[in-house]
Design a protein around this motif. Structure first.
Motif, PDB file in Angstrom:
ATOM      1  N   MET A 115       0.835  -1.194   0.000  1.00  0.00           N
ATOM      2  CA  MET A 115       0.000   0.000   0.000  1.00  0.00           C
ATOM      3  C   MET A 115       0.869   1.243   0.000  1.00  0.00           C
ATOM      4  N   HIS A 116       0.451   2.233  -0.787  1.00  0.00           N
ATOM      5  CA  HIS A 116       1.169   3.504  -0.872  1.00  0.00           C
ATOM      6  C   HIS A 116       0.158   4.634  -0.766  1.00  0.00           C
ATOM      7  N   THR A 117       0.477   5.622   0.052  1.00  0.00           N
ATOM      8  CA  THR A 117      -0.383   6.799   0.095  1.00  0.00           C
ATOM      9  C   THR A 117       0.051   7.743  -1.014  1.00  0.00           C
ATOM     10  N   SER A 118      -0.847   8.619  -1.403  1.00  0.00           N
ATOM     11  CA  SER A 118      -0.579   9.538  -2.499  1.00  0.00           C
ATOM     12  C   SER A 118      -1.563  10.690  -2.404  1.00  0.00           C
ATOM     13  N   GLU A 119      -1.212  11.810  -3.004  1.00  0.00           N
ATOM     14  CA  GLU A 119      -2.151  12.926  -3.100  1.00  0.00           C
ATOM     15  C   GLU A 119      -2.934  12.853  -4.403  1.00  0.00           C
ATOM     16  N   HIS A 120      -2.640  11.864  -5.228  1.00  0.00           N
ATOM     17  CA  HIS A 120      -3.277  11.759  -6.533  1.00  0.00           C
ATOM     18  C   HIS A 120      -4.380  10.706  -6.504  1.00  0.00           C
ATOM     19  N   LYS A 121      -5.561  11.124  -6.887  1.00  0.00           N
ATOM     20  CA  LYS A 121      -6.736  10.265  -6.838  1.00  0.00           C
ATOM     21  C   LYS A 121      -6.520   8.952  -7.584  1.00  0.00           C
TER      22      LYS A 121
END
Length: 178
Positions: free
Chosen positions: A154-160
């Motif tokens: 899992m990776h968080t991101s600011e991109h939808k």
């Protein structure tokens, strides 16, 4: 004659400035909690919305809300958007209840709602807005996400597009209206 140029501050959304006492209360009340704050709003606001988009493997499956606060009569320059996640039940009955809403500068709840989320995954990551971002009227602003997966990386991101690729993703949005 001297005159000063008026410089209005830019509207922005950011993590709310809350005291340690308030943060500790939120930590006791919920397993996940976050408050974002829209500031420097000005006179142009008529209402504010908060809603959640629920994606599973890239597909939008539900939209919760919006909850709407009306500011057509009484203007405000600061609005807080709050959400809490509480884990409830055990075994097959285990689920998460998400409470979300809008609070005005005086601390009055302007709008709120809650939804239940199935708890069939083993991993979870939450990411919230961390630095101030410009916000404009009539344009949704992503303030947080909660992604879940079974055993996937899992990776968080600011991109939808990156966030919704996961097995299960909740995206928290706010929108200000003229």
């Amino acid at each position: 004659m001297l005159s000063a140029c008026g410089h209005s501050k830019q509207m922005e959304i950011k993590a709310a400035d809350i005291s340690d006492l308030e943060k500790n209360r939120m930590d006791v009340a919920a397993s996940q909690a976050f408050t974002a704050e829209a500031v420097n709003i000005g006179e142009g606001i008529s209402s504010a919305d908060m809603y959640i988009e629920h994606y599973q493997k890239g597909k939008l499956v539900e939209r919760f809300g919006p909850v709407r606060a009306d500011y057509s009569e009484e203007k405000t320059d600061t609005i807080q958007f709050v959400y809490f996640e509480n884990e409830e039940g055990e075994g097959k009955n285990k689920h998460t209840t998400i409470h979300f809403g809008i609070v005005d500068k005086q601390g009055t709840i302007a709008a709120d709602s809650s939804v239940k989320r199935d708890d069939s995954t083993t991993q979870e990551m939450t990411q919230n807005i961390s630095s101030p971002e410009p916000i404009t009227f009539e344009k949704p602003a992503l303030i947080g996400s909660s992604i879940r997966g079974t055993d996937e990386t899992m990776h968080t991101s600011e991109h939808k597009k990156e966030l919704i690729k996961h097995q299960d993703a909740l995206l928290y949005y706010v929108e200000l209206h003229h």
